[in-house]
Scaffold this active site. Structure first.
Site, short mmCIF file in Angstrom:
data_model
loop_
_atom_site.label_atom_id
_atom_site.label_comp_id
_atom_site.label_asym_id
_atom_site.label_seq_id
_atom_site.Cartn_x
_atom_site.Cartn_y
_atom_site.Cartn_z
N TYR A 245 18.93 42.15 21.92
CA TYR A 245 17.84 42.97 20.51
C TYR A 245 18.87 44.50 20.22
CZ TYR A 245 14.96 45.04 16.85
OH TYR A 245 14.68 44.97 15.78
N ASP B 226 12.24 39.60 27.42
CA ASP B 226 11.90 39.81 25.89
C ASP B 226 11.85 38.22 25.66
OD1 ASP B 226 11.65 40.07 22.86
OD2 ASP B 226 13.27 41.70 22.81
N LYS C 200 6.24 39.31 14.63
CA LYS C 200 7.65 38.74 14.66
C LYS C 200 6.40 37.23 14.30
CE LYS C 200 11.07 40.33 14.92
NZ LYS C 200 10.90 41.30 13.60
N ARG D 203 -8.23 56.68 21.26
CA ARG D 203 -6.53 56.46 21.45
C ARG D 203 -6.35 55.77 21.98
NH1 ARG D 203 -3.70 61.47 21.77
NH2 ARG D 203 -4.04 61.41 24.16
#
Ligand SMILES: Cc1ncc(COP(=O)(O)O)c(C=O)c1O
Length: 387
Positions: A103, A176, A201, A50
């Site tokens: 956002y 961001d 993105k 992990r």
């Protein structure tokens, strides 16, 4: 040995792997340790999958290089990166100042989860001056969360000045930076403490993988971000990390083309009678252009524009007339997309009248001339529906 045992022992990877251009993709939850002493190491050695393997480490190293970071932490999506980075540095009793143009799902996380865990959330107007903003911090303020340009309406912030003033007050800053893709703008170089982006993105670039990253220069913050992911139990797959790394190789080329096409389309739109305002920081004359020119090395293909006033029906007629622009909420891929925004703007604290319906476009890698012809058709449909 019996057949079943032989099948379990057979077919392991060869010791030395041939060198390929990309990293090997290791898949494994189990990590086989060389000896008993390695089960409980005193250092940060990996003991469980992990924590990431070859492809994840390669991606982290490449992103750290791009962001100018001491370390980069990976998250299963861009939203998870924002939520995870906030959880990593905030505690009950803290206050966070969040730009009102954040956002929308980040805002939902702040309102529905952070507040429930005893973190006060205060939204600020992106047009507030850095001095006024930082003057408004209280003893409880731990962090300022920026997004510049702002989601949907593209307000630019003086990121460097906010970071400088906040630091002097002992307040952390986070940005961001999905619009800048970690490449057109590097928040850490402007003094921001944590640079977050949705790799989904532009880094991914093909609209088919989710991932987010948080980068920091201060080793203590890098550690806090890593610990946050460790405690939350989040992991990203080696396949997805490999895809992101593949996207990163062509990021500058795609951004250059999409930024240039976006500006061509925006300049054409500016001259259309149905358009009252462009919201594109890289277009001269648009709000925030000076800050963009100072802080960015280029533009991506995402921007907004305001149609002259018309009913929802006409906005839908505009969108439905588009044939090349898909209707979809994402961006950063190779394809052009469009959405209407007014419904999302309604939940802001500092509501603004933009002078008509706000449309967001993402310009992809298609020919700008074809995209302009598509918009021309859609504007004609809008004119007809408003007549
Ligand atoms: C500015 C911004 N930040 C974060 C995200 C979230 O990214 P993801 O979809 O990977 O959760 C998005 C997605 O649209 C975004 O536009």
């Amino acid at each position: 040995m019996d057949d079943e045992t032989r099948l379990i022992r057979a077919g392991h990877a060869p010791g030395a792997l041939a060198k390929t251009v990309g990293p090997p993709i290791q898949k494994g939850s189990t990590i086989l340790l060389p000896d008993a002493a390695s089960l409980y190491p005193s250092d940060d050695s990996i003991t469980y999958g992990r924590q990431g393997l070859s492809a994840q480490f390669a991606l982290q190293a490449a992103l750290a290089e791009m962001e100018g970071a001491a370390g980069v932490t990976l998250f299963p999506s861009g939203l998870a990166a924002l939520a995870g980075a906030l959880l990593a540095v905030l505690k009950a009793g803290d206050e966070v100042l969040v730009v009102d143009t954040i956002y929308k799902p980040t805002r939902r996380f702040c309102d529905r989860m952070l507040k429930r865990f005893g973190v006060a959330v205060r939204y600020y107007d992106p047009r507030q001056s850095p001095d006024d903003l930082v003057d408004s911090v209280s003893d409880a303020t731990r962090l300022i969360l920026m997004e510049s340009p702002g989601s949907l309406s593209f307000e630019m912030q003086n990121v460097g000045r906010i970071a400088e003033l906040a630091r002097a007050r002992g307040v952390l800053t986070m940005a961001d930076n999905t619009w800048g893709a970690g490449y057109l703008h590097r928040p850490l170089a402007h003094g921001v403490d944590i640079s977050v982006q949705a790799l989904t993105k532009y880094v991914g670039g093909h609209s088919d993988v989710f991932m987010g990253s948080a980068a920091a220069k201060d080793p203590k913050l890098v550690r806090a971000l890593e610990d946050g992911v460790l405690h939350l139990g989040w992991a990203v797959s080696g396949d997805d990390a490999y895809q992101m790394l593949r996207g990163l190789r062509t990021l500058p080329t795609r951004l250059a083309r999409q930024g240039e096409s976006g500006l061509l389309v925006a300049a054409w739109l500016r001259d259309q009678p149905q358009v009252v305002q462009m919201l594109h920081p890289a277009l001269p004359g648009c709000p925030g252009h000076e800050l963009w020119a100072r802080d960015y090395t280029g533009a991506c293909g995402l921007f907004g524009f305001v149609l002259r006033p018309g009913p929802d029906l006409a906005v839908n007629a505009f969108l439905d007339a588009l044939e090349l622009f898909g209707l979809g909420f994402s961006w950063g891929g190779f394809e052009s997309l469009a959405i209407s925004c007014d419904e999302q703007l309604a939940n802001r604290t500092f509501r603004r009248d933009y002078g008509g319906p706000l449309i967001r476009l993402h310009v992809g890698l298609e020919s700008p001339a074809d995209l302009i012809a598509d918009l021309q058709r859609a504007l004609e449909a809008y004119a007809k529906a408003t007549a």
